[in-house]
Write an enzyme that holds these catalytic residues in place. Structure first.
Site, short mmCIF file in Angstrom:
data_model
loop_
_atom_site.label_atom_id
_atom_site.label_comp_id
_atom_site.label_asym_id
_atom_site.label_seq_id
_atom_site.Cartn_x
_atom_site.Cartn_y
_atom_site.Cartn_z
N ASP A 1 52.79 79.75 52.16
CA ASP A 1 51.66 78.94 51.66
C ASP A 1 51.48 79.24 50.04
O ASP A 1 50.60 78.35 49.59
CB ASP A 1 50.43 79.27 52.21
N HIS B 1 51.28 88.39 55.94
CA HIS B 1 51.75 87.87 57.00
C HIS B 1 51.83 88.80 58.26
O HIS B 1 52.12 89.91 58.20
CB HIS B 1 53.05 87.28 56.91
N1 ACO Z 1 44.90 90.21 50.26
C1 ACO Z 1 44.30 91.37 50.32
N2 ACO Z 1 44.62 92.31 51.49
C2 ACO Z 1 45.33 92.01 52.48
C3 ACO Z 1 45.78 90.80 52.61
C4 ACO Z 1 45.65 89.54 51.33
N3 ACO Z 1 46.06 88.53 51.56
N4 ACO Z 1 46.30 90.54 53.75
C5 ACO Z 1 46.38 91.62 54.53
N5 ACO Z 1 45.72 92.65 53.47
C6 ACO Z 1 45.14 93.85 53.90
C7 ACO Z 1 44.03 94.10 55.01
O1 ACO Z 1 42.81 93.99 54.28
C8 ACO Z 1 44.60 95.26 55.67
O2 ACO Z 1 44.17 96.36 54.87
P1 ACO Z 1 43.54 97.84 55.65
O3 ACO Z 1 44.72 98.15 56.45
O4 ACO Z 1 43.24 98.68 54.54
O5 ACO Z 1 42.59 97.30 56.31
C9 ACO Z 1 45.96 95.20 55.75
O6 ACO Z 1 46.30 94.52 54.56
C10 ACO Z 1 46.69 94.46 57.00
O7 ACO Z 1 46.13 93.17 57.10
P2 ACO Z 1 45.52 92.44 58.26
O8 ACO Z 1 44.33 91.51 58.36
O9 ACO Z 1 45.28 93.80 59.35
O10 ACO Z 1 46.77 91.94 58.69
P3 ACO Z 1 46.98 90.67 59.97
O11 ACO Z 1 48.54 90.71 60.29
O12 ACO Z 1 46.05 90.83 60.95
O13 ACO Z 1 46.81 89.33 58.99
C11 ACO Z 1 46.82 87.54 57.57
C12 ACO Z 1 47.75 88.67 58.28
C13 ACO Z 1 46.01 86.90 58.30
C14 ACO Z 1 48.06 86.42 57.19
C15 ACO Z 1 46.58 88.09 56.29
O14 ACO Z 1 47.44 88.60 55.55
C16 ACO Z 1 45.69 87.50 55.26
O15 ACO Z 1 44.70 87.11 55.65
N6 ACO Z 1 46.48 86.63 54.51
C17 ACO Z 1 45.64 85.63 53.70
C18 ACO Z 1 45.92 84.35 54.25
C19 ACO Z 1 47.16 83.80 54.24
O16 ACO Z 1 47.93 83.58 53.29
N7 ACO Z 1 47.39 83.25 55.47
C20 ACO Z 1 48.66 82.41 55.55
C21 ACO Z 1 49.44 83.06 56.64
S1 ACO Z 1 51.07 82.27 57.02
C22 ACO Z 1 50.86 80.97 57.70
O17 ACO Z 1 50.07 80.65 58.62
C23 ACO Z 1 51.86 79.77 57.72
#
Ligand code: ACO
Length: 430
Positions: A364, A306
């Protein structure tokens, strides 16, 4: 405004910037005059360090895993309150008295029907249309049906539009579902509470008596409370930005629904369930964990991570409890998806990659299993999220409209394209 200031130095020139303090949470450096003083903008793609507004509605402490609506912890509201009470709280800032609650419930209930011509709007869609596509269109279309509540400068019209949206969203959502499965629309029955009414509109058929299961109704009502607001997330910021131009509230909420649809936001509950189905059995979990960690693989563990929570999402805990309640009530002893989910969560929470990046289950992760058990198809999951989030969008939109300092939202950019160049006629181009 606090007496604190922050100083930045640009090209040897120091500029003092005011610091604003909230009631809780990080203070902000007010950079609104920065461009005038330095000729420079700030750069913050994805708004990771930028507060775009001041707000009194919802507070999140992502490190501690805290979520407050108007100061009240989400777990207390979910445990003791109901969804319409939460709506009142978000809209008006205080919990209602018994009389205020009765009046509010009555006002919402009175608006549950949609214009009958809306039925014809639905028939323009193919049966296999995604219900979120239908929701974007139908909510936007409300502005064409209710001209008498689109003058945003009139507080009374704003209030009527807000009631209409909270009340009609379940009706439209249920219609979108019924249309997709070829069943007749079921009209609202206003002696039922908000969530029971919604369940009936989704699952009743005219040929049979339908009795709402109170355990399922209470569970869904709690799910609505958990989704009601989440401060300046992508869809809420979309609603505020759309509203900042003076667009009518129905159009703004339609914009919010469009944004919510994306898999990185509200679409994640659908994606999380699909992922659990794809994994299928616990023995396949390590393969998917490896894929999620592989930089060259775009796969992510859906329902994990998140932008704000760097701790367990407080909503995910309540959601997990609700999942067990619903499965127990329905007599589902062994749900293979739940087995996969529980084991996946346990493995990921111990895995160095997820621990180091502070990736925890979000709301979720468990909501899909619960909604599926209740009988909703995956395509409806994000629609239910939109239904519940509507009140948050409206509360945030109203707060913005009522703010005397409100201006059109207009981000700036760092331009990296071609510098000035002269037009070359077609004949002269090589
Ligand atoms: N699985 C694997 N790796 C992940 C995940 C994941 N679910 N989420 C983040 N990471 C990693 C990224 O690859 C990144 O790695 P790096 O630093 O080596 O490049 C690091 O963790 C940080 O992730 P970001 O994408 O930069 O974080 P951001 O805050 O932009 O994204 C998000 C947050 C979009 C929710 C992300 O965690 C994600 O895509 N999760 C899966 C989708 C999801 O569950 N969304 C629901 C959000 S809650 C809602 O809307 C109610």
């Amino acid at each position: 405004m606090s007496s604190k200031t922050s100083t930045i130095t640009v090209d040897g020139k120091s500029v003092e910037l005011p610091v604003k303090e909230g009631t809780i949470g990080p203070s902000v450096i007010d950079i609104s005059k920065l461009y005038g003083q330095t000729g420079m903008f700030t750069y913050d793609p994805g708004f990771t360090s930028t507060a775009a507004t001041e707000s009194k509605i919802t507070y999140i402490d992502g490190d501690k895993g805290i979520l407050l609506y108007r100061g009240y912890p989400i777990d207390q509201l979910a445990e003791h309150g109901d969804f319409l009470e939460t709506c009142y709280l978000l809209l008006y800032g205080e919990l209602p008295t018994a009389a205020q609650k009765a009046d509010f419930d009555y006002r919402v209930t009175r608006h549950t029907m949609v214009h009958d011509q809306m039925n014809r709007f639905f028939t323009g869609f193919r049966r296999d249309a995604h219900p979120m596509a239908i929701m974007v269109a139908c909510v936007g279309a409300l502005s064409a049906f209710y001209h008498d509540s689109t003058d945003i400068s009139d507080p009374h019209q704003r209030m009527i539009a807000s009631m209409r949206m909270i009340a009609k969203m379940p009706t439209l959502a249920a219609m979108a579902y019924k249309y997709s499965i070829g069943q007749p629309f079921v009209y609202p029955q206003n002696d039922l509470d908000y969530t029971s009414n919604f369940l009936r509109m989704c699952f009743a058929v005219p040929a049979e008596e339908y009795k709402v299961n109170p355990v399922l109704s209470r569970a869904l009502d709690r799910i609505f409370i958990l989704h009601a607001d989440h401060e300046q997330n992508a869809s809420t910021s979309t609603v505020r930005l759309a509203g900042s131009s003076g667009a009518n509230p129905f159009a703004c909420i339609a914009a919010g629904i469009a944004c919510l649809w994306g898999p990185a936001h509200g679409g994640a509950n659908e994606a999380a369930l699909k992922m659990l189905e794809e994994i299928g059995t616990p023995d396949r979990i390590p393969m998917y964990i490896a894929k999620a960690k592989d930089k060259n693989d775009p796969f992510r563990l859906m329902g994990f991570g998140h932008r704000v929570y760097k701790n367990y999402d407080p909503r995910a805990r309540i959601m997990q409890k609700t999942t067990h309640e619903v499965l127990n009530e329905l007599g589902i002893k062994d749900d293979p998806l739940l087995d996969v989910a529980i084991e996946l969560e346990q493995i990921a929470l111990k895995d160095e990659y997820f621990v180091e990046k502070k990736l925890y289950p979000n709301i979720d992760f468990y909501s899909g299993i619960t909604l599926k058990a209740m009988g909703f198809p995956t395509s409806m999951f994000t629609v239910l999220f939109a239904l519940a989030r509507t009140v948050g969008w409206i509360a945030q939109w109203s707060e913005m409209i009522e703010d005397p300092s409100q201006r059109i939202g207009r981000p700036r950019q760092l331009y990296t394209g071609a510098p000035h160049r002269d037009y070359v006629t077609l004949a002269q181009r090589g």
